[in-house]
Structure formats: structure tokens, C-alpha cells
Design a protein around this motif. Structure first.
Motif, PDB file in Angstrom:
ATOM      1  N   PHE A 169       0.997  -1.098   0.023  1.00  0.00           N
ATOM      2  CA  PHE A 169      -0.144   0.041  -0.109  1.00  0.00           C
ATOM      3  C   PHE A 169       0.679   1.274  -0.082  1.00  0.00           C
ATOM      4  O   PHE A 169       0.624   2.259  -0.652  1.00  0.00           O
ATOM      5  CB  PHE A 169      -0.982  -0.095   1.069  1.00  0.00           C
ATOM      6  CG  PHE A 169      -1.905  -1.109   1.016  1.00  0.00           C
ATOM      7  CD1 PHE A 169      -3.248  -0.799   0.232  1.00  0.00           C
ATOM      8  CD2 PHE A 169      -1.598  -2.686   1.432  1.00  0.00           C
ATOM      9  CE1 PHE A 169      -4.010  -1.916   0.568  1.00  0.00           C
ATOM     10  CE2 PHE A 169      -2.493  -3.441   1.303  1.00  0.00           C
ATOM     11  CZ  PHE A 169      -3.809  -2.942   0.845  1.00  0.00           C
ATOM     12  N   ARG A 170       2.028   1.191   0.729  1.00  0.00           N
ATOM     13  CA  ARG A 170       2.923   2.362   0.753  1.00  0.00           C
ATOM     14  C   ARG A 170       3.433   2.606  -0.600  1.00  0.00           C
ATOM     15  O   ARG A 170       3.487   3.879  -1.248  1.00  0.00           O
ATOM     16  CB  ARG A 170       3.898   2.157   1.987  1.00  0.00           C
ATOM     17  CG  ARG A 170       3.714   2.286   3.059  1.00  0.00           C
ATOM     18  CD  ARG A 170       5.076   2.338   4.042  1.00  0.00           C
ATOM     19  NE  ARG A 170       6.194   1.524   3.761  1.00  0.00           N
ATOM     20  CZ  ARG A 170       6.089   0.218   4.618  1.00  0.00           C
ATOM     21  NH1 ARG A 170       5.067   0.038   5.314  1.00  0.00           N
ATOM     22  NH2 ARG A 170       7.005  -0.535   4.174  1.00  0.00           N
ATOM     23  N   TYR A 171       3.977   1.517  -1.352  1.00  0.00           N
ATOM     24  CA  TYR A 171       4.605   1.590  -2.546  1.00  0.00           C
ATOM     25  C   TYR A 171       3.625   2.288  -3.829  1.00  0.00           C
ATOM     26  O   TYR A 171       3.595   2.955  -4.762  1.00  0.00           O
ATOM     27  CB  TYR A 171       5.299   0.320  -3.085  1.00  0.00           C
ATOM     28  CG  TYR A 171       6.381   0.089  -2.280  1.00  0.00           C
ATOM     29  CD1 TYR A 171       7.596   1.082  -2.483  1.00  0.00           C
ATOM     30  CD2 TYR A 171       6.509  -1.273  -1.730  1.00  0.00           C
ATOM     31  CE1 TYR A 171       8.654   0.425  -1.813  1.00  0.00           C
ATOM     32  CE2 TYR A 171       7.848  -1.374  -1.101  1.00  0.00           C
ATOM     33  CZ  TYR A 171       8.785  -0.550  -0.919  1.00  0.00           C
ATOM     34  OH  TYR A 171       9.833  -0.685  -0.234  1.00  0.00           O
ATOM     35  N   ALA A 172       2.353   1.504  -3.476  1.00  0.00           N
ATOM     36  CA  ALA A 172       1.147   1.887  -4.463  1.00  0.00           C
ATOM     37  C   ALA A 172       0.875   3.269  -4.598  1.00  0.00           C
ATOM     38  O   ALA A 172       0.929   4.045  -5.422  1.00  0.00           O
ATOM     39  CB  ALA A 172      -0.140   1.020  -4.108  1.00  0.00           C
ATOM     40  N   ARG A 173       0.761   3.904  -3.181  1.00  0.00           N
ATOM     41  CA  ARG A 173       0.636   5.209  -2.809  1.00  0.00           C
ATOM     42  C   ARG A 173       1.615   5.969  -3.689  1.00  0.00           C
ATOM     43  O   ARG A 173       1.439   7.068  -4.257  1.00  0.00           O
ATOM     44  CB  ARG A 173       0.316   5.645  -1.440  1.00  0.00           C
ATOM     45  CG  ARG A 173      -0.031   7.104  -1.390  1.00  0.00           C
ATOM     46  CD  ARG A 173      -0.405   7.446  -0.087  1.00  0.00           C
ATOM     47  NE  ARG A 173      -1.558   6.725   0.349  1.00  0.00           N
ATOM     48  CZ  ARG A 173      -1.448   6.260   1.677  1.00  0.00           C
ATOM     49  NH1 ARG A 173      -0.457   6.463   2.676  1.00  0.00           N
ATOM     50  NH2 ARG A 173      -2.476   5.560   2.250  1.00  0.00           N
ATOM     51  N   GLU A 174       2.888   5.796  -3.383  1.00  0.00           N
ATOM     52  CA  GLU A 174       4.068   6.309  -4.071  1.00  0.00           C
ATOM     53  C   GLU A 174       3.827   6.567  -5.364  1.00  0.00           C
ATOM     54  O   GLU A 174       4.162   7.394  -6.207  1.00  0.00           O
ATOM     55  CB  GLU A 174       5.520   5.630  -3.619  1.00  0.00           C
ATOM     56  CG  GLU A 174       6.703   6.468  -3.416  1.00  0.00           C
ATOM     57  CD  GLU A 174       7.771   5.585  -2.704  1.00  0.00           C
ATOM     58  OE1 GLU A 174       8.830   5.522  -3.530  1.00  0.00           O
ATOM     59  OE2 GLU A 174       7.566   5.101  -1.687  1.00  0.00           O
ATOM     60  N   LEU A 175       3.474   5.508  -5.978  1.00  0.00           N
ATOM     61  CA  LEU A 175       3.130   5.282  -7.458  1.00  0.00           C
ATOM     62  C   LEU A 175       1.885   5.845  -8.155  1.00  0.00           C
ATOM     63  O   LEU A 175       1.967   6.031  -9.199  1.00  0.00           O
ATOM     64  CB  LEU A 175       3.337   3.848  -7.942  1.00  0.00           C
ATOM     65  CG  LEU A 175       4.842   3.149  -7.655  1.00  0.00           C
ATOM     66  CD1 LEU A 175       4.480   1.835  -7.752  1.00  0.00           C
ATOM     67  CD2 LEU A 175       5.570   3.739  -8.937  1.00  0.00           C
ATOM     68  N   GLY A 176       1.094   6.484  -7.154  1.00  0.00           N
ATOM     69  CA  GLY A 176      -0.113   7.112  -7.416  1.00  0.00           C
ATOM     70  C   GLY A 176      -1.274   5.943  -7.863  1.00  0.00           C
ATOM     71  O   GLY A 176      -2.104   6.440  -8.650  1.00  0.00           O
ATOM     72  N   TYR A 177      -1.280   4.777  -7.155  1.00  0.00           N
ATOM     73  CA  TYR A 177      -2.188   3.958  -7.284  1.00  0.00           C
ATOM     74  C   TYR A 177      -3.014   3.558  -5.775  1.00  0.00           C
ATOM     75  O   TYR A 177      -2.368   3.660  -4.661  1.00  0.00           O
ATOM     76  CB  TYR A 177      -1.823   2.550  -7.777  1.00  0.00           C
ATOM     77  CG  TYR A 177      -1.237   2.794  -9.160  1.00  0.00           C
ATOM     78  CD1 TYR A 177      -2.071   2.238 -10.161  1.00  0.00           C
ATOM     79  CD2 TYR A 177       0.040   3.230  -9.474  1.00  0.00           C
ATOM     80  CE1 TYR A 177      -1.455   2.398 -11.475  1.00  0.00           C
ATOM     81  CE2 TYR A 177       0.489   3.202 -10.589  1.00  0.00           C
ATOM     82  CZ  TYR A 177      -0.498   2.994 -11.865  1.00  0.00           C
ATOM     83  OH  TYR A 177       0.013   2.882 -13.276  1.00  0.00           O
ATOM     84  N   ALA A 178      -4.146   2.938  -6.172  1.00  0.00           N
ATOM     85  CA  ALA A 178      -4.730   2.448  -4.877  1.00  0.00           C
ATOM     86  C   ALA A 178      -5.037   0.849  -5.094  1.00  0.00           C
ATOM     87  O   ALA A 178      -4.769   0.718  -6.287  1.00  0.00           O
ATOM     88  CB  ALA A 178      -6.264   2.976  -4.652  1.00  0.00           C
TER      89      ALA A 178
END
Ligand code: HSE
Length: 432
Positions: A235-244
Motif C-alpha cells: 500500500f505504501r509503494y502503491a501510493r508512492e506510484l499514484g495507485y490504490a
């Protein structure tokens, strides 16, 4: 005034109780809308002595008091799971009674047989509550969207998993902690496997896929994966990349084939489905005439689900009075065949732990290059501690461009076998 339409209710869980209450509390409104009164004649439950919203005189513990009562016109089936619900639904139809059901497992596994049986007996079976709780989705597919060729359905149709994913995304919770919270709040059951393993969503997508693509679909045709392998890091990486990250149920038609799949999915944060949080559900549909549409609301719970069940009762009662309450045998068009998951083309998010040594990254990218998988972006973090005894690793996150599922799975197996790779953390499909 026409004679009352007599109802037998099977099941008195939270939804059964809400339905019984709505029929009793709204009797005047329902009578006006139908043109005849509804009579809740008998309620069958297996458990004695629980607090009830219905009068004791209506309760029965022998199901024959409903299934064999010739005066009952309509059976409302709100039991959990496949058995004995499937047998009771068939018995009711065979006895010439209309049926309203909220049972996704029965409709997913036996829908075509049950609809044919209803047609044979000149009665009808309605199942709006089987998908999306209070959200109208079955009705629109059966009527309002009929002029369309549906290209794609993408849905969040399990509130329990959507709640867990929302907690993991917004509070950094582990899967286990978020599940415990869902259980404490009554969203997840003591045995949560049907929800968290994607089985509940698989049944619901079986029903939606059959309606959207006018084809016979069995649960075995739906690929499914659950959410229990997701980690807070994803979830941290997804947010960093602009995703949910959402558990999506996806049905797509392309080149004469349909693929039906349920799995965790990275979605751009700007997409409407990415903003569907907590226990809410949403179903996004794309049709050739209508374009994109979105249905959103509460997918579970007594109130919302009773809204769908009672609407089905009103509709059947109105048509019964008019003498038009029967269903035509299901018409499957056979335009499409079911495609294998191997043929899906999508982007991928791959998180892995590798030993922090020179040349490791080159080995990983060589495997992907040889498989002709193109990398879209990379994040590498050092000093991730994992294993027993604890060892420091580099955590690598790769996003790929669209590639074939079978190709990606082969490449991930090859990457996992590299001596420099400690373990694959997760592989999540990306929907652009
Ligand atoms: N268990 C389901 C969910 C509700 O969590 O969405 C009933 O379909």
C-alpha cells in the motif's frame, strides 16, 4: 381489493429480519404500490429462542409448513450458502411458487437450471439482492442495458475485503489486524475465507458475467485470488506510484472471448473505483451505446439488502396480479467463449526482496528482457529486514507495461529461482 399475496420466508438472519420488519412496518405503502396487501404468512428458522422482529405465531421450525402450504404464493429465500437453500428453491418452484432469493452461491452455481425450472412451471425467480446488496445492478442488466453490447464490467462487490483494504491503505494496518477489526465490527464472519479468498466476489461475478455477456457462466470459469498475501508495504509503494489497491471483479469481452477474474488490482488513484472505500460496493459498466456508467452504494447489511428483496417482492406481486409473473427460459446467445486467464494482458506490480550485491538488478532485468516484458518504473529501497534470523535485503518494486499473464508468471518463476533473490513479496495486476 385483490386477495393478499402470501409470503413464506426462509431464514431469519439480519437480512431476513429486516425483510420481515419492512413487510410489516410498510404494509400500507406496499399495499398501495402493489394494489393488494402482502401477508407474511410463515417464517422458517433453524434456531429457536433468539430475539425476533416477527411475532412468535408466524415462526415455524419445519420447512414443510412453507414448502407444502398450497396457500403460499411466494417464497423468499434468505439462507446462507448452497445447502439446503438450493433444494428449497427448487421445491418452491416445483410447487408453482414464485421465489425471491438473495443467494449468490445458489444463483452462481445453479442459475441456468433454476431459471429453466421456473420457466417450465410458469413462475418467476428474482435475485436482485444476490449482487451488490441494495445497489440496483441485476435489474439494469435484465432491462435498462439490454440494448448494449457490454465491453467491460469492473466491480468492487465484496464489502468485507474493501473495508480491510481501506484500513490497510489508510492506517498501515497488517492484513491480520484489519481482518480482526472487520470481525469486531461484524463485517467479516468468524470464518472469513469466502470473503478474503475472493470466493464471494467470484460467485457475484459469475452472475454479473452471465447477465452482461448473455452467456452461461459457471464459478469454475472465474479466476479468483484473495487479499491475504497483501502487505502494508504494497500500500505504501502503491501510493508512492499514484495507485490504490482494490479487490476487483473484472469481466471483459474482446475478440469473441470473455475473461472473468477476481484479484487484487492496482488502480490509478484518480479513478472513481479507487475512491470507493470501506464497506461500500460499486459496479462500473461500459456499453457500446450507454458508454461508462457507475452504480455505487451499500453492498450488504439488513437495510440495503432488504431494499432489494422487498422491491423484488413488489415487482413479482404486481406482475402476479396482472397475470404476467413468469419468466422466459434463459436465452444464452453464445456470442463469446470463456478465455483462459493465461491470455489476459495487463500491467504488473512486482515486489521482491533481493540480496544487496552488485549485478542483482541486472539479473532481474535480464529475465524480464528475455521474456520481452517492458519495465515501466522501478523503486529500490535498501535495508529491509526479513527472515529468521533477520537479514538485511534490498526491496525492489517493478512496474511493467502490459504483457501476457502466462509470460509474466513464467518470468516471476525464473526471477524467484535466481540465487540473488530471497523471495517474491507480491505480484499484483495493474488496470490502467
Ligand atoms: N459478505 C458480503 C460482503 C456481503 O462482504 O460484501 C454479502 O454479499
Amino acid at each position: 381489493m385483490a386477495r393478499p399475496l402470501r409470503i413464506g420466508l426462509l431464514g431469519l438472519g439480519p437480512v431476513g429480519m429486516a425483510v420481515a420488519k419492512a413487510i410489516q412496518d410498510k404494509d400500507k405503502v406496499l399495499e398501495r404500490r402493489i394494489g393488494a396487501p402482502l401477508e407474511l404468512r410463515r417464517v422458517w428458522t433453524r434456531t429457536r429462542g433468539l430475539p425476533r422482529s416477527v411475532d412468535d405465531s408466524l415462526l415455524c421450525y419445519d420447512v414443510e409448513e412453507i414448502l407444502s402450504d398450497p396457500e403460499i404464493d411466494l417464497v423468499v429465500e434468505l439462507l446462507p450458502g448452497e445447502h439446503p437453500a438450493y433444494e428449497y428453491v427448487k421445491r418452491a418452484l416445483l410447487a408453482g411458487k414464485h421465489v425471491v432469493t438473495g443467494n449468490k452461491e445458489v444463483m452462481a452455481k445453479h442459475g441456468p437450471e433454476i431459471l429453466s425450472l421456473a420457466a417450465e412451471k410458469h413462475v418467476d425467480i428474482s435475485f436482485e439482492a444476490s449482487v451488490g446488496g441494495g445497489i440496483p445492478v441485476i435489474g439494469p442488466f435484465k432491462l435498462d442495458l439490454l440494448a448494449n453490447e457490454i465491453h467491460r464490467v469492473r466491480a468492487i462487490i465484496n464489502g468485507t475485503t474493501n473495508f480491510i483494504l481501506t484500513q490497510m491503505a489508510s492506517h498501515g494496518s497488517s492484513f491480520e489486524d484489519a481482518l480482526a477489526e472487520a470481525q469486531a465490527l461484524g463485517y467479516a464472519e468468524a470464518d472469513p475465507s469466502k470473503d478474503v479468498d475472493g470466493i464471494d466476489a467470484m460467485f457475484k461475478l459469475t452472475i454479473l458475467g452471465s447477465l452482461a455477456f448473455h452467456m452461461r457462466v459457471s464459478p469454475d470459469d472465474v479466476y479468483h485470488e484473495g487479499i491475504s498475501a497483501l502487505a502494508p508495504a504494497d500500500f505504501r509503494y502503491a501510493r508512492e506510484l499514484g495507485y490504490a489497491i482494490k479487490l476487483l471483479a473484472i469481466g471483459e469481452a474482446e475478440d469473441g472471448g470473455v475473461v472473468l477474474r477476481v484479484h487484487p488490482t492496482l488502480l490509478r488513484e484518480t479513478e472513481m473505483l479507487a475512491k470507493v472505500d470501506g464497506v461500500f460496493n460499486a459496479v462500473a459498466v461500459e456499453g457500446d451505446l450507454v458508454g461508462p456508467i457507475l452504480f455505487y452504494g451499500r453492498g450488504a447489511g439488513g437495510g440495503p439488502t432488504s431494499s432489494a428483496v422487498v422491491a423484488d417482492i413488489i415487482d413479482l406481486a404486481q406482475r402476479s396480479l396482472a397475470g404476467t409473473a413468469w419468466v422466459a427460459p434463459p436465452a444464452f446467445e453464445d456470442t463469446y467463449s470463456i478465455r483462459s486467464m493465461d491470455d489476459v494482458r495487463t500491467g504488473y506490480y512486482l515486489r521482491l526482496l533481493a540480496y544487496d550485491r552488485p549485478g542483482v538488478f541486472a539479473q532481474i532485468t535480464r529475465v524480464l528482457g528475455e521474456a520481452e516484458i517492458s519495465i515501466a518504473s522501478v523503486i529500490q529501497k535498501e535495508n529491509v529486514v526479513d527472515g529468521q534470523p533477520p537479514v538485511e535485503y534490498a526491496e525492489v518494486v517493478l512496474m511493467t507495461h502490459r504483457t501476457r499473464e502466462a509470460t509474466m508468471q513464467g518470468a516471476v518463476r525464473a526471477i524467484a529461482a535466481l540465487p540473488s533473490v530471497f523471495k517474491i513479496g507480491s505480484l499484483i495486476r495493474v488496470e490502467e
